[in-house]
Write a protein that holds these residues in place. Structure first.
Motif, PDB file in Angstrom:
ATOM      1  N   PHE A 156       0.574  -1.176  -0.324  1.00 30.36           N
ATOM      2  CA  PHE A 156       0.508  -0.168   0.080  1.00 30.36           C
ATOM      3  C   PHE A 156       1.074   0.841   0.102  1.00 30.36           C
ATOM      4  CE2 PHE A 156      -3.225  -3.076   1.649  1.00 30.36           C
ATOM      5  CZ  PHE A 156      -4.251  -2.414   0.784  1.00 30.36           C
ATOM      6  N   SER A 157       1.883   1.217   0.562  1.00 34.49           N
ATOM      7  CA  SER A 157       2.910   2.397   0.248  1.00 34.49           C
ATOM      8  C   SER A 157       3.417   2.631  -0.971  1.00 34.49           C
ATOM      9  CB  SER A 157       4.069   2.297   1.468  1.00 34.49           C
ATOM     10  OG  SER A 157       5.086   1.759   1.309  1.00 34.49           O
TER      11      SER A 157
ATOM     12  N   ASN B 241       0.068   3.784  -2.816  1.00 31.51           N
ATOM     13  CA  ASN B 241      -0.652   5.373  -3.031  1.00 31.51           C
ATOM     14  C   ASN B 241       1.099   6.557  -2.818  1.00 31.51           C
ATOM     15  OD1 ASN B 241      -2.594   5.065  -1.223  1.00 31.51           O
ATOM     16  ND2 ASN B 241      -1.813   4.216   0.060  1.00 31.51           N
TER      17      ASN B 241
ATOM     18  N   TRP C  83       4.140   6.337  -0.470  1.00 33.34           N
ATOM     19  CA  TRP C  83       4.141   7.168  -0.155  1.00 33.34           C
ATOM     20  C   TRP C  83       6.188   6.389   0.962  1.00 33.34           C
ATOM     21  CZ3 TRP C  83      -0.899   6.244   3.704  1.00 33.34           C
ATOM     22  CH2 TRP C  83      -1.990   6.880   3.394  1.00 33.34           C
TER      23      TRP C  83
ATOM     24  N   TYR D  93       4.594   6.035   5.899  1.00 33.71           N
ATOM     25  CA  TYR D  93       3.763   5.362   5.855  1.00 33.71           C
ATOM     26  C   TYR D  93       3.032   4.212   6.657  1.00 33.71           C
ATOM     27  CZ  TYR D  93      -0.175   1.603   3.791  1.00 33.71           C
ATOM     28  OH  TYR D  93      -1.059   0.914   4.200  1.00 33.71           O
TER      29      TYR D  93
ATOM     30  N   PRO E 227      -9.867   4.685   6.761  1.00 23.91           N
ATOM     31  CA  PRO E 227      -9.169   5.338   6.162  1.00 23.91           C
ATOM     32  C   PRO E 227      -7.324   4.676   7.285  1.00 23.91           C
ATOM     33  CG  PRO E 227      -9.836   7.033   7.975  1.00 23.91           C
ATOM     34  CD  PRO E 227     -11.095   5.931   7.414  1.00 23.91           C
TER      35      PRO E 227
ATOM     36  N   LEU F  32      -5.312   1.804   5.805  1.00 20.55           N
ATOM     37  CA  LEU F  32      -4.566   1.127   4.575  1.00 20.55           C
ATOM     38  C   LEU F  32      -5.003   2.641   3.744  1.00 20.55           C
ATOM     39  CD1 LEU F  32      -5.937  -2.340   3.956  1.00 20.55           C
ATOM     40  CD2 LEU F  32      -4.307  -1.538   4.758  1.00 20.55           C
ATOM     41  N   TRP F  33      -5.078   3.922   3.604  1.00 21.56           N
ATOM     42  CA  TRP F  33      -5.245   4.508   2.708  1.00 21.56           C
ATOM     43  C   TRP F  33      -5.181   6.213   3.390  1.00 21.56           C
ATOM     44  CZ3 TRP F  33     -10.435   6.593   3.105  1.00 21.56           C
ATOM     45  CH2 TRP F  33     -11.231   5.905   3.517  1.00 21.56           C
ATOM     46  N   LYS F  34      -5.174   7.264   3.025  1.00 19.14           N
ATOM     47  CA  LYS F  34      -5.766   8.908   3.729  1.00 19.14           C
ATOM     48  C   LYS F  34      -7.280   8.846   3.149  1.00 19.14           C
ATOM     49  CE  LYS F  34      -0.711  10.677   3.811  1.00 19.14           C
ATOM     50  NZ  LYS F  34      -0.395  11.564   3.473  1.00 19.14           N
TER      51      LYS F  34
ATOM     52  N   GLY G 235      -6.895  11.231   0.246  1.00 25.22           N
ATOM     53  CA  GLY G 235      -6.515  11.089  -1.238  1.00 25.22           C
ATOM     54  C   GLY G 235      -7.780  10.549  -1.672  1.00 25.22           C
TER      55      GLY G 235
END
Length: 176
Positions: free
Chosen positions: A2-3, A6, A8, A13, A136, A138-140, A143
């Protein structure tokens, strides 16, 4: 993974993910174990004279200890990755207390639903699995498209995730 998706930095992350995951783990495990706390202990429930609320609260207490252990691991990770320890971390015990009240209510609801609907534990397990991906962690949230923000703002765990993300990852005390 996921980093990379995304775009990151892994250090950034990792702290973001774990600061949300320690709360999620506390919430999800308390709800799952709380759902089984009364129905899963028939020997204690039928033989001991004690308020039934003690059983979900006992699972909550165990998961609170797990939260403490998770926070300790998170702080070790922060030190290893040279993440700054800010003054916002001093507000974390208050945020944990506020979160514990919310999780206690959710745990009591799950325990009571499972008494009347014995398959509720299977339903809550599936719901929590999906709920994790819509939270939120795994993700921001920044976004996400603005059309999805209306749905995400109705997520009941979002304010608590924000408390943990803001104080640990961002290093700021969240607004009241």
């Amino acid at each position: 993974i996921f980093s990379m998706i995304n775009h990151w930095d892994l250090k950034d992350y990792g702290i973001y993910f774990f600061s949300g995951y320690v709360f999620w783990n506390f919430f999800a495990n308390s709800c799952l174990q709380g759902a089984e706390s009364i129905v899963g202990n028939p020997g204690y429930v039928t033989r001991l004279y004690a308020p039934l609320m003690l059983f979900p609260f006992a699972t909550l207490a165990v998961n609170l200890v797990d939260l403490g252990a998770g926070m300790l691991i998170l702080f070790c990770l922060m030190a290893w990755l040279h993440t700054p320890f800010t003054l916002a971390l001093l507000a974390l015990p208050g945020f944990i207390l506020i979160s514990t009240v919310f999780v206690a209510g959710a745990t009591l609801l799950c325990a009571s639903f499972n008494v009347f609907l014995r398959d509720f534990r299977h339903l809550i397990s599936a719901v929590l699995f999906l709920w994790f991906f819509f939270s939120p962690i795994l993700w921001k949230i920044e976004g996400m498209p603005s059309q999805a923000r209306g749905y995400l703002d109705n997520n009941p765990v979002l304010p608590f995730l924000t408390l943990f993300h803001d104080s640990i990852w961002r290093g700021v005390v969240p607004a009241p």
